[in-house]
Scaffold this motif. Sequence first.
Motif, PDB file in Angstrom:
ATOM      1  N   ASP A  29       0.825  -1.216   0.000  1.00 48.90           N
ATOM      2  CA  ASP A  29       0.000   0.000   0.000  1.00 48.90           C
ATOM      3  C   ASP A  29       0.860   1.267   0.000  1.00 48.90           C
ATOM      4  OD1 ASP A  29      -2.592  -1.003  -0.099  1.00 48.90           O
ATOM      5  OD2 ASP A  29      -2.790  -1.136   2.074  1.00 48.90           O
ATOM      6  N   GLY A  30       2.148   1.125   0.247  1.00 49.03           N
ATOM      7  CA  GLY A  30       3.025   2.285   0.401  1.00 49.03           C
ATOM      8  C   GLY A  30       3.017   3.235  -0.783  1.00 49.03           C
ATOM      9  N   VAL A  31       2.990   2.713  -1.995  1.00 52.24           N
ATOM     10  CA  VAL A  31       3.009   3.568  -3.189  1.00 52.24           C
ATOM     11  C   VAL A  31       1.779   4.464  -3.217  1.00 52.24           C
ATOM     12  CG1 VAL A  31       2.862   3.570  -5.719  1.00 52.24           C
ATOM     13  CG2 VAL A  31       4.413   1.993  -4.573  1.00 52.24           C
ATOM     14  N   LYS A  32       0.598   3.876  -2.981  1.00 53.99           N
ATOM     15  CA  LYS A  32      -0.655   4.644  -3.019  1.00 53.99           C
ATOM     16  C   LYS A  32      -0.711   5.675  -1.897  1.00 53.99           C
ATOM     17  CE  LYS A  32      -2.693   0.712  -3.064  1.00 53.99           C
ATOM     18  NZ  LYS A  32      -3.425  -0.509  -3.155  1.00 53.99           N
ATOM     19  N   VAL A  33      -0.262   5.274  -0.705  1.00 54.86           N
ATOM     20  CA  VAL A  33      -0.258   6.210   0.423  1.00 54.86           C
ATOM     21  C   VAL A  33       0.730   7.337   0.151  1.00 54.86           C
ATOM     22  CG1 VAL A  33       0.313   6.465   2.869  1.00 54.86           C
ATOM     23  CG2 VAL A  33      -1.042   4.505   2.100  1.00 54.86           C
ATOM     24  N   ASN A  34       1.884   7.004  -0.411  1.00 55.81           N
ATOM     25  CA  ASN A  34       2.889   8.006  -0.706  1.00 55.81           C
ATOM     26  C   ASN A  34       2.370   9.054  -1.687  1.00 55.81           C
ATOM     27  OD1 ASN A  34       5.503   8.892  -2.451  1.00 55.81           O
ATOM     28  ND2 ASN A  34       6.044   8.478  -0.308  1.00 55.81           N
ATOM     29  N   GLU A  35       1.637   8.608  -2.707  1.00 56.30           N
ATOM     30  CA  GLU A  35       1.043   9.542  -3.675  1.00 56.30           C
ATOM     31  C   GLU A  35       0.097  10.516  -2.973  1.00 56.30           C
ATOM     32  OE1 GLU A  35      -0.882   7.006  -6.490  1.00 56.30           O
ATOM     33  OE2 GLU A  35       1.003   6.359  -7.412  1.00 56.30           O
ATOM     34  N   ALA A  36      -0.726  10.000  -2.076  1.00 51.86           N
ATOM     35  CA  ALA A  36      -1.686  10.844  -1.357  1.00 51.86           C
ATOM     36  C   ALA A  36      -0.965  11.835  -0.438  1.00 51.86           C
ATOM     37  CB  ALA A  36      -2.653   9.975  -0.554  1.00 51.86           C
ATOM     38  N   VAL A  37       0.070  11.373   0.247  1.00 50.26           N
ATOM     39  CA  VAL A  37       0.823  12.250   1.152  1.00 50.26           C
ATOM     40  C   VAL A  37       1.536  13.331   0.352  1.00 50.26           C
ATOM     41  CG1 VAL A  37       2.786  12.361   2.749  1.00 50.26           C
ATOM     42  CG2 VAL A  37       1.070  10.545   2.994  1.00 50.26           C
ATOM     43  N   ASN A  53       8.674  16.278   6.446  1.00 52.33           N
ATOM     44  CA  ASN A  53       9.408  15.910   5.243  1.00 52.33           C
ATOM     45  C   ASN A  53       8.559  14.964   4.408  1.00 52.33           C
ATOM     46  OD1 ASN A  53      11.926  17.204   6.064  1.00 52.33           O
ATOM     47  ND2 ASN A  53      12.007  15.590   7.611  1.00 52.33           N
ATOM     48  N   ILE A  54       8.690  15.090   3.093  1.00 57.26           N
ATOM     49  CA  ILE A  54       7.981  14.172   2.204  1.00 57.26           C
ATOM     50  C   ILE A  54       8.661  12.811   2.308  1.00 57.26           C
ATOM     51  CG2 ILE A  54       7.374  13.647  -0.188  1.00 57.26           C
ATOM     52  CD1 ILE A  54       7.403  16.691  -0.712  1.00 57.26           C
ATOM     53  N   PRO A  55       7.915  11.768   2.648  1.00 58.93           N
ATOM     54  CA  PRO A  55       8.533  10.440   2.768  1.00 58.93           C
ATOM     55  C   PRO A  55       8.861   9.862   1.398  1.00 58.93           C
ATOM     56  CG  PRO A  55       6.168  10.272   3.085  1.00 58.93           C
ATOM     57  CD  PRO A  55       6.475  11.742   2.939  1.00 58.93           C
ATOM     58  N   THR A  56       9.828   8.978   1.377  1.00 55.55           N
ATOM     59  CA  THR A  56      10.097   8.217   0.161  1.00 55.55           C
ATOM     60  C   THR A  56       9.032   7.130   0.048  1.00 55.55           C
ATOM     61  OG1 THR A  56      11.482   6.587   1.270  1.00 55.55           O
ATOM     62  CG2 THR A  56      12.592   8.592   0.439  1.00 55.55           C
ATOM     63  N   VAL A  57       8.942   6.528  -1.124  1.00 55.79           N
ATOM     64  CA  VAL A  57       8.007   5.414  -1.303  1.00 55.79           C
ATOM     65  C   VAL A  57       8.369   4.285  -0.331  1.00 55.79           C
ATOM     66  CG1 VAL A  57       7.204   3.634  -2.915  1.00 55.79           C
ATOM     67  CG2 VAL A  57       7.451   5.994  -3.690  1.00 55.79           C
ATOM     68  N   GLU A  58       9.669   4.034  -0.168  1.00 58.96           N
ATOM     69  CA  GLU A  58      10.096   2.971   0.751  1.00 58.96           C
ATOM     70  C   GLU A  58       9.678   3.294   2.185  1.00 58.96           C
ATOM     71  OE1 GLU A  58      14.342   2.097   2.222  1.00 58.96           O
ATOM     72  OE2 GLU A  58      13.996   0.631   0.605  1.00 58.96           O
ATOM     73  N   SER A  92      -6.428   8.749   5.388  1.00 57.62           N
ATOM     74  CA  SER A  92      -6.120   7.735   6.389  1.00 57.62           C
ATOM     75  C   SER A  92      -6.819   8.115   7.684  1.00 57.62           C
ATOM     76  CB  SER A  92      -4.606   7.654   6.588  1.00 57.62           C
ATOM     77  OG  SER A  92      -4.268   6.621   7.471  1.00 57.62           O
ATOM     78  N   SER A  93      -7.187   7.097   8.434  1.00 54.02           N
ATOM     79  CA  SER A  93      -7.861   7.314   9.701  1.00 54.02           C
ATOM     80  C   SER A  93      -7.512   6.138  10.591  1.00 54.02           C
ATOM     81  CB  SER A  93      -9.374   7.443   9.479  1.00 54.02           C
ATOM     82  OG  SER A  93     -10.037   7.809  10.672  1.00 54.02           O
ATOM     83  N   GLY A  94      -8.352   5.860  11.553  1.00 55.88           N
ATOM     84  CA  GLY A  94      -8.134   4.705  12.388  1.00 55.88           C
ATOM     85  C   GLY A  94      -8.487   4.957  13.835  1.00 55.88           C
ATOM     86  N   LEU A  95      -8.270   3.925  14.619  1.00 54.70           N
ATOM     87  CA  LEU A  95      -8.533   3.965  16.052  1.00 54.70           C
ATOM     88  C   LEU A  95      -7.195   3.823  16.770  1.00 54.70           C
ATOM     89  CD1 LEU A  95     -11.641   1.696  15.789  1.00 54.70           C
ATOM     90  CD2 LEU A  95     -11.680   4.092  16.485  1.00 54.70           C
ATOM     91  N   HIS A  96      -6.848   4.850  17.517  1.00 60.39           N
ATOM     92  CA  HIS A  96      -5.515   4.961  18.104  1.00 60.39           C
ATOM     93  C   HIS A  96      -5.603   5.122  19.618  1.00 60.39           C
ATOM     94  CE1 HIS A  96      -4.635   5.594  13.901  1.00 60.39           C
ATOM     95  NE2 HIS A  96      -5.335   6.707  13.899  1.00 60.39           N
ATOM     96  N   ARG A  97      -4.446   5.082  20.275  1.00 61.83           N
ATOM     97  CA  ARG A  97      -4.343   5.228  21.739  1.00 61.83           C
ATOM     98  C   ARG A  97      -5.435   4.410  22.428  1.00 61.83           C
ATOM     99  NH1 ARG A  97      -1.786   8.859  19.381  1.00 61.83           N
ATOM    100  NH2 ARG A  97      -3.229  10.348  18.571  1.00 61.83           N
ATOM    101  N   ILE A  98      -5.430   3.135  22.099  1.00 60.33           N
ATOM    102  CA  ILE A  98      -6.476   2.209  22.527  1.00 60.33           C
ATOM    103  C   ILE A  98      -6.260   1.765  23.969  1.00 60.33           C
ATOM    104  CG2 ILE A  98      -7.506  -0.059  22.095  1.00 60.33           C
ATOM    105  CD1 ILE A  98      -6.569   0.319  19.131  1.00 60.33           C
ATOM    106  N   VAL A 111      -7.131  13.887   5.131  1.00 55.17           N
ATOM    107  CA  VAL A 111      -7.725  13.682   3.814  1.00 55.17           C
ATOM    108  C   VAL A 111      -6.755  14.153   2.730  1.00 55.17           C
ATOM    109  CG1 VAL A 111      -8.912  15.937   3.727  1.00 55.17           C
ATOM    110  CG2 VAL A 111      -9.838  13.985   2.435  1.00 55.17           C
ATOM    111  N   ARG A 112      -6.766  13.457   1.638  1.00 59.31           N
ATOM    112  CA  ARG A 112      -5.990  13.836   0.455  1.00 59.31           C
ATOM    113  C   ARG A 112      -6.548  15.149  -0.086  1.00 59.31           C
ATOM    114  NH1 ARG A 112      -4.388   9.413  -3.877  1.00 59.31           N
ATOM    115  NH2 ARG A 112      -3.111  10.688  -5.270  1.00 59.31           N
TER     116      ARG A 112
END
Length: 196
Positions: A29-37, A53-58, A92-98, A111-112
């Motif tokens: 999924d990294g490539v798709k997430v990287n494009e959105a970021v 900083n803009i992350p690399t695809v890796e 991206s979203s999610g449930l954190h600090r559970i 959001v993109r």
Amino acid sequence: MAAIDPIIYSIPESFESKRLLIRAPLWNDGVKVNEAVKESIEELRPWMPWANNIPTVEESEINCRKSRLQFLDRSDLRLLLIRKGTDEVVGSSGLHRIDWQSRKFEIGYWVRTSYAKQGYITEAVEAITNFAINELQANRIEIRCDERNKRSARVAERLGFTLEGVLRNDKYDVDGSLRNTMIFSKVRGVEFPLKI
């Protein structure tokens, strides 16, 4: 009450809203997430410390793989927002600090840029809130945001979260200055039904 290891919980890895497939990260999924970021970096920088900083695809792929492992061990439930009918990451979203013992979760989101101001985040957060209530038996769900982040606060308000207060000088901002944090919540028995 004896604590149960959360790794034993069977948690669906995906669910849907009207326009979105909401799912746990997968390998590659990294490539798709990287494009959105990359597309959204200027809008993310003021609010997200990881967006300096803009992350690399890796780096994005490593982040997705770590998120996948955290989902599997139930320490964090990151969720990607994928537009139905495409493979495009909307955000991206999610449930954190559970806190599994008290069934407390915090929803985070971004959001993109090309999908901003179209209701995608409100739709996703509503679906994730319902998922937490119905699938995870949440007793408390929080949304926290920088007091200056009015768009993020409006999502919580639109969905009926209660502003509990503002923590003054709570966190360092991305520029190193202290900021205030708004805390919104929904609580079982108040904003959603008691367990039966």
